[in-house]
Design an enzyme around this catalytic site. Structure first.
Site, PDB file in Angstrom:
ATOM      1  N   HIS A  91       0.806  -1.031   0.093  1.00 40.11           N
ATOM      2  CA  HIS A  91      -0.128  -0.122   0.015  1.00 40.11           C
ATOM      3  C   HIS A  91       0.735   1.420   0.023  1.00 40.11           C
ATOM      4  O   HIS A  91       0.334   2.283  -0.180  1.00 40.11           O
ATOM      5  CB  HIS A  91      -0.907   0.012   1.100  1.00 40.11           C
ATOM      6  CG  HIS A  91      -0.168  -0.239   2.541  1.00 40.11           C
ATOM      7  ND1 HIS A  91       0.001  -1.450   2.751  1.00 40.11           N
ATOM      8  CD2 HIS A  91      -0.224   0.487   3.406  1.00 40.11           C
ATOM      9  CE1 HIS A  91       0.496  -1.333   3.967  1.00 40.11           C
ATOM     10  NE2 HIS A  91       0.630  -0.057   4.714  1.00 40.11           N
ATOM     11  N   HIS A 128      -5.102   6.009   8.135  1.00 37.65           N
ATOM     12  CA  HIS A 128      -4.668   5.155   7.365  1.00 37.65           C
ATOM     13  C   HIS A 128      -5.569   5.434   6.020  1.00 37.65           C
ATOM     14  O   HIS A 128      -6.957   5.279   5.917  1.00 37.65           O
ATOM     15  CB  HIS A 128      -4.879   3.777   8.058  1.00 37.65           C
ATOM     16  CG  HIS A 128      -4.510   2.818   6.985  1.00 37.65           C
ATOM     17  ND1 HIS A 128      -3.139   2.389   6.995  1.00 37.65           N
ATOM     18  CD2 HIS A 128      -5.143   2.205   6.264  1.00 37.65           C
ATOM     19  CE1 HIS A 128      -2.939   1.180   6.204  1.00 37.65           C
ATOM     20  NE2 HIS A 128      -4.281   1.067   5.619  1.00 37.65           N
ATOM     21  N   ARG A 169       0.986 -39.525 -10.030  1.00 39.25           N
ATOM     22  CA  ARG A 169       2.172 -38.558  -9.479  1.00 39.25           C
ATOM     23  C   ARG A 169       3.383 -39.126  -9.481  1.00 39.25           C
ATOM     24  O   ARG A 169       4.430 -38.162  -9.525  1.00 39.25           O
ATOM     25  CB  ARG A 169       1.707 -38.556  -7.676  1.00 39.25           C
ATOM     26  CG  ARG A 169       1.648 -39.803  -7.228  1.00 39.25           C
ATOM     27  CD  ARG A 169       1.199 -40.062  -5.807  1.00 39.25           C
ATOM     28  NE  ARG A 169       1.047 -41.260  -5.264  1.00 39.25           N
ATOM     29  CZ  ARG A 169       1.538 -41.945  -4.103  1.00 39.25           C
ATOM     30  NH1 ARG A 169       2.248 -41.155  -3.463  1.00 39.25           N
ATOM     31  NH2 ARG A 169       1.276 -43.346  -3.704  1.00 39.25           N
ATOM     32  N   GLU A 185       3.669 -23.872   3.051  1.00 37.87           N
ATOM     33  CA  GLU A 185       3.112 -23.845   1.706  1.00 37.87           C
ATOM     34  C   GLU A 185       3.052 -22.605   0.922  1.00 37.87           C
ATOM     35  O   GLU A 185       3.422 -22.338  -0.267  1.00 37.87           O
ATOM     36  CB  GLU A 185       1.868 -24.606   1.264  1.00 37.87           C
ATOM     37  CG  GLU A 185       1.819 -26.015   1.625  1.00 37.87           C
ATOM     38  CD  GLU A 185       1.728 -26.559   3.133  1.00 37.87           C
ATOM     39  OE1 GLU A 185       1.546 -25.605   4.105  1.00 37.87           O
ATOM     40  OE2 GLU A 185       2.000 -27.810   3.540  1.00 37.87           O
ATOM     41  N   GLY A 234       0.604  -6.396  -1.863  1.00 40.88           N
ATOM     42  CA  GLY A 234      -1.018  -5.589  -1.385  1.00 40.88           C
ATOM     43  C   GLY A 234      -1.764  -6.621  -0.669  1.00 40.88           C
ATOM     44  O   GLY A 234      -2.388  -6.074   0.108  1.00 40.88           O
ATOM     45  N   GLN A 259      -6.813 -34.882   3.978  1.00 40.22           N
ATOM     46  CA  GLN A 259      -5.713 -35.117   2.996  1.00 40.22           C
ATOM     47  C   GLN A 259      -6.277 -35.134   1.572  1.00 40.22           C
ATOM     48  O   GLN A 259      -5.355 -35.292   0.702  1.00 40.22           O
ATOM     49  CB  GLN A 259      -4.835 -36.472   3.407  1.00 40.22           C
ATOM     50  CG  GLN A 259      -4.777 -36.906   4.832  1.00 40.22           C
ATOM     51  CD  GLN A 259      -3.978 -35.669   5.694  1.00 40.22           C
ATOM     52  OE1 GLN A 259      -2.721 -35.592   4.967  1.00 40.22           O
ATOM     53  NE2 GLN A 259      -4.115 -35.116   6.591  1.00 40.22           N
ATOM     54  N   ARG A 277      -3.061 -40.371  -6.409  1.00 37.33           N
ATOM     55  CA  ARG A 277      -2.431 -41.274  -5.497  1.00 37.33           C
ATOM     56  C   ARG A 277      -2.237 -42.781  -6.062  1.00 37.33           C
ATOM     57  O   ARG A 277      -1.344 -43.357  -6.138  1.00 37.33           O
ATOM     58  CB  ARG A 277      -3.102 -41.231  -4.170  1.00 37.33           C
ATOM     59  CG  ARG A 277      -2.131 -42.392  -3.315  1.00 37.33           C
ATOM     60  CD  ARG A 277      -2.844 -42.240  -1.887  1.00 37.33           C
ATOM     61  NE  ARG A 277      -1.976 -42.948  -0.927  1.00 37.33           N
ATOM     62  CZ  ARG A 277      -2.294 -44.344  -0.681  1.00 37.33           C
ATOM     63  NH1 ARG A 277      -3.249 -44.781  -1.023  1.00 37.33           N
ATOM     64  NH2 ARG A 277      -1.489 -44.799   0.205  1.00 37.33           N
ATOM     65  N   LEU A 297      -0.711  -8.465   2.337  1.00 34.03           N
ATOM     66  CA  LEU A 297       0.436  -8.212   3.118  1.00 34.03           C
ATOM     67  C   LEU A 297       1.016  -9.544   3.438  1.00 34.03           C
ATOM     68  O   LEU A 297       0.378 -10.741   3.584  1.00 34.03           O
ATOM     69  CB  LEU A 297      -0.270  -7.488   4.222  1.00 34.03           C
ATOM     70  CG  LEU A 297      -0.417  -6.005   4.054  1.00 34.03           C
ATOM     71  CD1 LEU A 297      -1.222  -5.354   5.223  1.00 34.03           C
ATOM     72  CD2 LEU A 297       0.978  -5.251   3.771  1.00 34.03           C
TER      73      LEU A 297
END
Lengths: 623, 623
Positions: B79, B263, B321, B369, B125, B430, B476, B127
């Site tokens: 910002h 602000h 996978r 992640e 932007g 999961q 899987r 945060l």
């Protein structure tokens, strides 16, 4: 564990607790071998800790482990579920004979814990979320119910890498939650690799201390050390406590202890026999009890009398986000369980209207959306009606936590303000354009999207009364009030806002685009084209039969328009529902924000990104 | 700033830097007043810091600020964009005459920064994300390109509550990124409230030190202190550095400095004049330059020769996978820019196949992640072909970061393994069941969903070659290889796997459900019903015309089936596209996972949750 009145923990003898730890290990190994999968080594590292927590520190009613005054336990490292089930069984909350049903489709004892199991408040298994839930449980007990219940959260060292843990740690220290104890099972082995800090538990101690926690490192396999640390934690005033326990993954069984390659693997029958022998042997397990011991009742939303009704004038310019705040305050007056959490944007989401009226029921979550949702889940598990608000786009930060709230069968409510391009100059980083897709894909969720202040108040009330995850989408700009104050908004449902026998298409919209649809209706009328306009204030669930009847009445022609990306939003919801209803749709056009938006004035953006009245007019004519 | 060869910073005189800081304040105030919105006080607190960073510490080519050897600056507190634009203008990277176009629809100078602006590597932007991007930029320079470029990240104190910041801090320390400096603007004022720790910058210092950073607290308005701290940071070896700068929001203008309620508010014209006078006055700004100075070229995916082709036998049982991991290794051999990041699940996602072959291009992200995605965005900004993998469900943890990656026009690739109920006993926590909805709602994203190992290899290659966010969804269970090794998979596209002139419905599936569809085809055939079976390996974009032709050829009857919740997935994508194509659909049925799944065996779950072959057979017969 003791079904005791409040007071000092009524500890069993240390030998008895050691024996419980041994049994927890054996139960965990047997259940995972029976299931053919699971995480036995992750259970073995924490068995001594859990025995200490359950059979020394915790005080709870074994038949009502989720009661308000019972101490709570949150297994943040949810993959150690068999250990939790074993502890609940040894504590008498579930039959030992259920343990061997682990991971069976018929069993409440799933691969990772859910609140179907007595004594479980929230689903875990997505790592790094349990401390927030624990903070919510603890703040509910300490600040709202003002009782002496304590909360214990067991974390794995691997999950300490998740930022959510540190959001929770900061929150708990800020609110001085001295009824919250985190126990970290520092077994130094992750799934694929050694953890970042291996056995250097002092790093975690320093991190907790930097957050303002009481913290100490112990040997997690010394029962004396465990009980002493738990006693010190219970005696600590004014701050939460962390016990960093150095442990060994697979502890107690020589051929799996601290070995790579054993994460998430069950022992063979032969290995199980060897392991049990190493652990000192055990009686044969009882015959499997097939009757489920699922907890009798999950928390339901509190009932409360009608709040003060909306009080707007027709045409009055009010932002739905402001009406949300007004609604919360009115609901707070009639529902004493209502609490709100905001992430330092309460002057934008208007949670502050509630916060100023009921400061003791308003929690400043600062800029930490993941923790806010976890705290709300903890509060909801204690029967509080929790509302969480932030900008719609920033709720994406907590998608995993919202997903897990659904697995928790939690009744939390979320409000996302500043949806869509209509926010204007702040630009795409601040625009919620995927929130409908996100919340629609939460099983059982209700997705509400008011178009005026009356609807916003009524739908906020609907969310408070409704079970499951409820989402209220609010808009930044002021829009005119179009409904009378006494209008009701059933869920599911929609409003036919413009209708005539000659309608040649149905325009379905909500929020700011409803007002664009009304402008388009006016413009088309001047051109001699009559269209039906529907306010789809409830985007999920949709009453496809009722909606289909209107579309059918306009020759199956439908235009949807939404301040959202095309995928997963209002348009796909409508088209998907109608297509399956069969024989309804003849021609469809979906207007939505295609492409990445820019900063600009709200009206410019509605037009440039294809969802303004002129685009609706063009789409209707094209059909 | 100096367009200098590498070496010690070629600092301007301290007086010149102070003058720059004064100009940055004036530019920021003027631009926000001109725009009528923005965050001027958030610019003023950090103006001295930014002047020190840009005009003392940083070395970059002003005409090529994103070059490999240029130092980088990431404005995590997005910002304060006008301050960044002012610094870029004073440094010569953009014309000063552009500054007053702030937030105009025509301007690249949006409300929050994006890489359309020269010198910006990632959109900010939302945060708490900038430090991860900075870590990605820094690790790319230090470990891959092995040059001496440094990275400076400016954070606000409010955003330090975001867990993502602490994930990044841990990652940067773990990798010893001494070319990374974080500067925190501790102005003690959030949007709605004082920050959690107000001016107690020592708390942040302790938190960074606990993470293994070099950290110090300074007066953020003392240019001597700022330059000295930057010099110490640059001289630090082996660890990243944090400068915690106590500042005042709105510093330099008496009537807004450290005041609540300012602000995100622009000054009026009158207040602007007063403010400029207090700041010592300034010349009139130059006439507005309307010609955009957007950076000439955004990073594009690296080009590379064909990798070693798939080498499977028909009917061979291989999980997609695992084929993903094999593909990454083959791609790594022909594309030296390819890098992979995993979150301690590389033995499940099979990123480890690449990691073992190319350890120097594999980064262990541990269980964090959000940071992984930010790091990938930083790596991609330097031209690396970044692949991030985790369980599909855990990518929800990074939805905000993925959303921002799209605003960044980043080319990152993500692989989500373990999608759907077909994972079995581990249970709903999961299972990725909302990932298609999540990625489809990312603008410009490509969503790929291979059904066999050949497709998985080919589509992983397609992702590597393709611009924008690419998502590869893997499963899987092992499934049989159905395509010849030489098969190609254009994007967009689909495969007609079963087809006859007598087909009475089209079944559209992908992943494990394609194999269920093939079983259903066989069963229906024995019942004398012929159906077309389509493998929709590319779920976004969809070639609706080509797909519609097949559905039309089967009398408009379509059944979709997916291992995903009904909302926002394959079914809605198909139905939405076909409905709009017009006149294609006559009857549709969508099979998907309705309701919250449980733990159980994969085949049981496919059946109980309505997506197995018998359900497809029933749906076809119902149509």
């Amino acid at each position: 564990m003791a079904a005791s009145p409040k007071g000092a923990p009524m500890s069993a003898s240390i030998e008895l607790i050691r024996e419980k730890a041994r049994l927890l290990r054996i139960h965990s190994l047997r259940a995972t071998t029976q299931a053919g999968s699971g995480h036995p080594t992750s259970c073995l590292s924490a068995a001594d800790l859990v025995a200490g927590i359950f059979f020394h520190a915790m005080r709870f009613e074994k038949m009502r482990p989720n009661s308000a005054t019972s101490d709570r336990f949150v297994l943040s490292k949810g993959h150690a579920a068999p250990l939790l089930y074993a502890a609940l069984a040894e504590a008498g909350a579930i039959p030992v004979a259920r343990l061997l049903t682990l991971r069976d489709l018929s069993s409440e004892l799933e691969g990772h814990p859910t609140p179907l199991v007595p004594g479980v408040d929230a689903a875990t298994g997505s790592l790094g979320q349990g401390l927030s839930v624990g903070a919510g449980l603890a703040i509910g007990a300490a600040k709202l119910e003002k009782n002496s219940a304590r909360v214990y959260v067991l974390l794995g060292d691997g999950e300490m890498a998740e930022g959510n843990v540190w959001e929770a740690a900061a929150f708990a220290a800020h609110y001085g939650l001295d009824n919250l104890t985190a126990i970290v099972d520092v077994n130094a082995l992750g799934q694929s690799d050694r953890t970042m800090y291996r056995h250097d538990a002092d790093v975690y101690r320093r991190k907790f201390e930097a957050q303002g926690w009481q913290a100490e490192v112990i040997d997690g396999h010394s029962m004396e050390a465990i009980l002493a640390a738990l006693n010190r934690a219970i005696a600590t005033k004014g701050k939460p406590q962390a016990i960093l326990a150095r442990t060994e993954k697979g502890h107690g069984v020589s051929f799996i202890a601290d070995k790579d390659g054993w994460h998430g693997k069950a022992l063979s029958r032969d290995d199980l026999a060897r392991a049990i022998a190493e652990l000192g042997g055990a009686e044969e397990p009882p015959a499997i009890e097939r009757r489920s011991s699922a907890r009798p009742a999950l928390p339901q939303p509190a009932e409360f009398p009608a709040p003060e009704p909306p009080a707007y004038k027709p045409g009055q310019q009010v932002a739905t986000r402001e009406a949300y705040g007004t609604a919360l305050k009115k609901l707070g007056a009639v529902n004493p369980t209502l609490v709100a959490v905001d992430g330092d944007v309460q002057n934008s989401t208007f949670s502050e209207i509630f916060g100023k009226a009921y400061p003791e029921r308003f929690f400043q979550g600062y800029i930490a959306e993941q923790n806010m949702v976890g705290v709300a889940v903890g509060l909801a598990a204690r029967g509080h009606t929790a509302f969480v608000a932030s900008f719609a786009c920033f709720l994406t930060r907590a998608y995993d936590q919202i997903r897990m709230a659904a697995v928790s069968r939690s009744n939390i409510n979320l409000c996302g303000s500043h949806c869509g391009v209509s926010i204007g100059e702040d630009g795409p980083s601040q625009m919620g354009l995927e929130d409908l897709a996100m919340f629609r894909a939460i099983p059982g969720a209700t997705v509400l999207y008011p178009s005026d202040a009356v609807a916003a108040e009524r739908l906020t009330e609907a969310a408070a009364r409704r079970a499951g995850i409820c989402y209220v989408r609010t808009s930044r700009p002021k829009t005119p009030v179009i409904y009378p104050n006494e209008e009701t908004f059933p869920v599911p449902g929609f409003k036919v806002v413009r209708e005539s026998p000659h309608d040649r298409a149905t325009v379905i919209a909500a929020g700011v685009t409803l007002h664009e649809a009304l402008k388009a209706h006016q413009e088309l009328k001047t051109q001699g084209i009559s269209v039906r306009v529907i306010d789809l204030y409830c985007v999920k669930p949709i009453d496809a039969t009722a909606l289909g009847a209107h579309v059918r009445a306009t020759a199956g022609r439908v235009v949807t328009v939404e301040d959202h990306y095309p995928e997963g939003g209002l348009g796909e919801a409508v088209i998907g529902a109608l297509a399956e209803a069969g024989g309804v749709l003849s021609a469809a056009k979906r207007l939505a924000v295609t492409g990445l938006p820019r900063s600009g004035k709200p009206d410019e953006l509605l037009d440039v990104f294809g969802i303004s009245a002129p685009h609706i007019v063009a789409a209707v004519k094209q059909l």
